[in-house]
Design a protein around this motif. Structure first.
Motif, mmCIF file in Angstrom:
data_model
loop_
_atom_site.group_PDB
_atom_site.id
_atom_site.type_symbol
_atom_site.label_atom_id
_atom_site.label_comp_id
_atom_site.label_asym_id
_atom_site.label_seq_id
_atom_site.Cartn_x
_atom_site.Cartn_y
_atom_site.Cartn_z
ATOM 1 N N PHE A 1 -4.534 3.981 -11.695
ATOM 2 C CA PHE A 1 -3.911 4.623 -12.846
ATOM 3 C C PHE A 1 -2.393 4.398 -12.881
ATOM 4 O O PHE A 1 -1.786 4.420 -13.948
ATOM 5 N N TYR A 2 -1.775 4.172 -11.706
ATOM 6 C CA TYR A 2 -0.319 3.946 -11.712
ATOM 7 C C TYR A 2 0.009 2.681 -12.510
ATOM 8 O O TYR A 2 0.957 2.661 -13.304
ATOM 9 N N ALA A 3 -0.772 1.631 -12.289
ATOM 10 C CA ALA A 3 -0.513 0.378 -13.006
ATOM 11 C C ALA A 3 -0.806 0.553 -14.500
ATOM 12 O O ALA A 3 -0.124 -0.029 -15.355
ATOM 13 N N VAL A 4 -1.819 1.378 -14.799
ATOM 14 C CA VAL A 4 -2.142 1.629 -16.208
ATOM 15 C C VAL A 4 -0.966 2.306 -16.898
ATOM 16 O O VAL A 4 -0.534 1.907 -17.992
ATOM 17 N N LEU A 5 -0.410 3.328 -16.254
ATOM 18 C CA LEU A 5 0.714 4.059 -16.869
ATOM 19 C C LEU A 5 1.956 3.166 -16.968
ATOM 20 O O LEU A 5 2.669 3.191 -17.979
ATOM 21 N N ALA A 6 2.197 2.381 -15.925
ATOM 22 C CA ALA A 6 3.349 1.477 -15.963
ATOM 23 C C ALA A 6 3.196 0.498 -17.125
ATOM 24 O O ALA A 6 4.160 0.220 -17.856
ATOM 25 N N GLY A 7 1.968 0.005 -17.332
ATOM 26 C CA GLY A 7 1.704 -0.919 -18.443
ATOM 27 C C GLY A 7 1.867 -0.225 -19.781
ATOM 28 O O GLY A 7 2.461 -0.765 -20.719
ATOM 29 N N LEU A 8 1.360 0.995 -19.865
ATOM 30 C CA LEU A 8 1.416 1.759 -21.121
ATOM 31 C C LEU A 8 2.854 1.913 -21.596
ATOM 32 O O LEU A 8 3.161 1.746 -22.776
ATOM 33 N N TYR A 9 3.744 2.237 -20.655
ATOM 34 C CA TYR A 9 5.142 2.489 -21.026
ATOM 35 C C TYR A 9 6.041 1.272 -20.819
ATOM 36 O O TYR A 9 7.260 1.367 -20.980
ATOM 37 N N GLY A 10 5.436 0.148 -20.418
ATOM 38 C CA GLY A 10 6.226 -1.071 -20.225
ATOM 39 C C GLY A 10 7.273 -0.923 -19.133
ATOM 40 O O GLY A 10 8.407 -1.393 -19.283
ATOM 41 N N ILE A 11 6.910 -0.262 -18.037
ATOM 42 C CA ILE A 11 7.865 -0.028 -16.946
ATOM 43 C C ILE A 11 7.834 -1.214 -15.976
ATOM 44 O O ILE A 11 6.756 -1.635 -15.525
ATOM 45 N N ASP A 12 9.018 -1.698 -15.649
ATOM 46 C CA ASP A 12 9.111 -2.796 -14.684
ATOM 47 C C ASP A 12 8.525 -2.330 -13.344
ATOM 48 O O ASP A 12 8.911 -1.284 -12.822
ATOM 49 N N THR A 13 7.606 -3.123 -12.796
ATOM 50 C CA THR A 13 6.835 -2.663 -11.631
ATOM 51 C C THR A 13 7.012 -3.588 -10.444
ATOM 52 O O THR A 13 6.877 -4.808 -10.580
ATOM 53 N N LYS A 14 7.302 -2.995 -9.296
ATOM 54 C CA LYS A 14 7.307 -3.767 -8.044
ATOM 55 C C LYS A 14 6.082 -3.334 -7.245
ATOM 56 O O LYS A 14 5.945 -2.161 -6.878
ATOM 57 N N LEU A 15 5.179 -4.288 -7.023
ATOM 58 C CA LEU A 15 4.009 -4.005 -6.188
ATOM 59 C C LEU A 15 4.383 -4.312 -4.751
ATOM 60 O O LEU A 15 4.777 -5.435 -4.434
ATOM 61 N N VAL A 16 4.280 -3.334 -3.895
ATOM 62 C CA VAL A 16 4.649 -3.519 -2.493
ATOM 63 C C VAL A 16 3.358 -3.764 -1.703
ATOM 64 O O VAL A 16 2.483 -2.893 -1.682
ATOM 65 N N PRO A 17 3.219 -4.941 -1.081
ATOM 66 C CA PRO A 17 1.957 -5.223 -0.395
ATOM 67 C C PRO A 17 1.704 -4.240 0.752
ATOM 68 O O PRO A 17 2.628 -3.880 1.489
ATOM 69 N N LEU A 18 0.461 -3.816 0.864
ATOM 70 C CA LEU A 18 0.079 -3.050 2.059
ATOM 71 C C LEU A 18 0.229 -3.968 3.259
ATOM 72 O O LEU A 18 0.173 -5.192 3.132
ATOM 73 N N ARG A 19 0.397 -3.377 4.435
ATOM 74 C CA ARG A 19 0.454 -4.180 5.650
ATOM 75 C C ARG A 19 -0.910 -4.843 5.886
ATOM 76 O O ARG A 19 -1.909 -4.480 5.269
ATOM 77 N N GLU A 20 -0.919 -5.761 6.863
ATOM 78 C CA GLU A 20 -2.131 -6.512 7.179
ATOM 79 C C GLU A 20 -3.349 -5.594 7.418
ATOM 80 O O GLU A 20 -4.472 -5.887 7.004
ATOM 81 N N ASP A 21 -3.083 -4.450 8.073
ATOM 82 C CA ASP A 21 -4.178 -3.515 8.396
ATOM 83 C C ASP A 21 -4.438 -2.523 7.257
ATOM 84 O O ASP A 21 -5.087 -1.502 7.461
ATOM 85 N N PHE A 22 -3.895 -2.812 6.074
ATOM 86 C CA PHE A 22 -4.057 -1.978 4.870
ATOM 87 C C PHE A 22 -3.234 -0.702 4.906
ATOM 88 O O PHE A 22 -3.387 0.163 4.035
ATOM 89 N N SER A 23 -2.378 -0.521 5.923
ATOM 90 C CA SER A 23 -1.568 0.700 5.949
ATOM 91 C C SER A 23 -0.350 0.544 5.029
ATOM 92 O O SER A 23 0.057 -0.575 4.691
ATOM 93 N N VAL A 24 0.212 1.685 4.626
ATOM 94 C CA VAL A 24 1.463 1.705 3.873
ATOM 95 C C VAL A 24 2.597 1.713 4.902
ATOM 96 O O VAL A 24 2.609 2.552 5.798
#
Ligand code: PMP
Length: 357
Positions: free
Chosen positions: A114-137
């Motif tokens: 939903f975060y990407a949906v809302l960012a798209g809805l409002y045209g907000i510039d988005t930086k996707l930060v990759p999860l680490r190799e083990d999927f952790s933040v």
């Protein structure tokens, strides 16, 4: 899209909710709902009626009694709390209040869609930060980004959680930006950042009654944070949907908060069932991430994610599969249901394995 559709929102990519098919009855493990009914207090007309505002009147736009009950249960003041029509509504308010053409957003590449949906809805510039190799933040990956940050903790669909102190470090490293922590699944083993909202005035915690409190259909979520952040959200609320929490839901919410043991007992049962599911899947050579939520994220040694999802559906068991990003395409997300539901899932997996050539 008709020719009347606003160009403001033409590029929005709507959220795809988990499927709710009606062609047959399924063991439904695809939308992270709670398998137990709401608290008997919340379902008791006599109890709920004591908190219910007459329905010929509008619901209380301040949701005062509910806010007080929430504040009491969280150990904060009522001005630190804002209830919403599900936490999705609160997330929407937070996007409207704290993101703009000049203030972009950052969140993990694998997280709640939903975060990407809302960012798209409002045209907000988005930086996707990759999860680490083990999927952790990785908390450090969010230091000094100069953007509003959204983090689900535990994260979805991985189920992995960070200690609250790590989120505190993110808030401390971004004093000029709001850090929104989405704690939809926190009651199943995560550590809440609510106490940290008193230390960091840029930290906003969002929670929901949909998961641990078995009220997904009643639509109730809330935000907790510094009074100034809550006032900002209220400003948006009064511009979008002043009576956002209906009176029936507000009354049920209060009744549920008055019955905390029921929620605790159910969460404990779900944690026990999650451990059972995790060990049973691992016994079948699945790779299962260490979940702190009411779902597990798992990869079969025998089937790709899409094939496992489709095979299980054919056998009457629904799980969730995400084709994108590619990194998670071999996984399925399985909600933790009752022991009976999980045994039905495991039996279906065993049959699928037996049917392999
Ligand atoms: N946050 C996360 C991480 C979720 O998975 C969900 C459930 N889809 C929500 C928020 C929204 O929940 P609700 O609107 O039912 O409170």
């Amino acid at each position: 899209m008709s020719r009347f559709f606003s160009e403001l929102y033409a590029s929005a990519q709507p959220y795809t909710p988990g499927e709710q098919p009606r062609d047959r009855s399924y063991v439904k493990l695809n939308t992270n709902e709670n398998p137990f009914p709401p608290s008997t207090e919340a379902l008791s007309y006599t109890t709920v009626k004591t908190f219910l505002r007459p329905l010929n009147l509008y619901s209380d736009p301040e949701s005062q009694e509910l806010r007080e009950a929430l504040a009491n249960s969280l150990g904060v003041a009522p001005e630190n709390v804002l209830p919403g029509n599900g936490s999705d509504e609160i997330l929407n308010f937070a996007f409207m209040a704290f993101c703009s053409p000049s203030r972009g957003v950052a969140f993990p590449d694998v997280t709640y869609g939903f975060y990407a949906v809302l960012a798209g809805l409002y045209g907000i510039d988005t930086k996707l930060v990759p999860l680490r190799e083990d999927f952790s933040v990785g908390a450090e990956d969010y230091f000094g980004l100069g953007r509003t940050i959204f983090l689900a903790n535990p994260n979805a669909p991985t189920g992995l959680a960070l200690p609250a102190e790590e989120i505190g470090r993110v808030a401390g490293a971004n004093p000029d930006n709001v850090v929104v922590v989405d704690e939809a699944y926190v009651d199943f083993g995560g550590e809440s950042c609510v106490p940290l909202t008193q230390r960091y005035n840029n930290l906003l915690v969002v929670q929901t009654f949909s998961k641990s409190r078995s009220m997904a259909g009643a639509r109730l979520g809330f935000a907790v944070g510094d009074a100034a952040l809550i006032a900002d959200l209220n400003r948006i609320k009064y511009a979008v949907n002043p009576y956002n929490v209906n009176s029936m839901t507000a009354a049920m919410g209060i009744a549920t908060l008055n019955d905390p043991d029921y929620t605790l007992t159910n969460c404990a049962a779900i944690v026990t069932a999650r451990l059972y599911l995790t060990s049973q899947l691992r016994a079948r050579d699945f790779e299962v991430l260490e979940s702190s939520a009411n779902f597990v994220f798992a990869k079969s040694p025998d089937f790709g994610g899409e094939a496992l999802y489709a095979g299980l559906k054919e056998k009457g068991v629904l799980v969730r599969h995400f084709a994108k990003p590619e990194r998670i395409a071999d996984y399925v997300r399985i909600s933790v249901g009752t022991r009976e539901q999980l045994d039905a899932l495991l039996a279906a997996i065993d049959t699928l394995r037996e049917e392999l050539p």
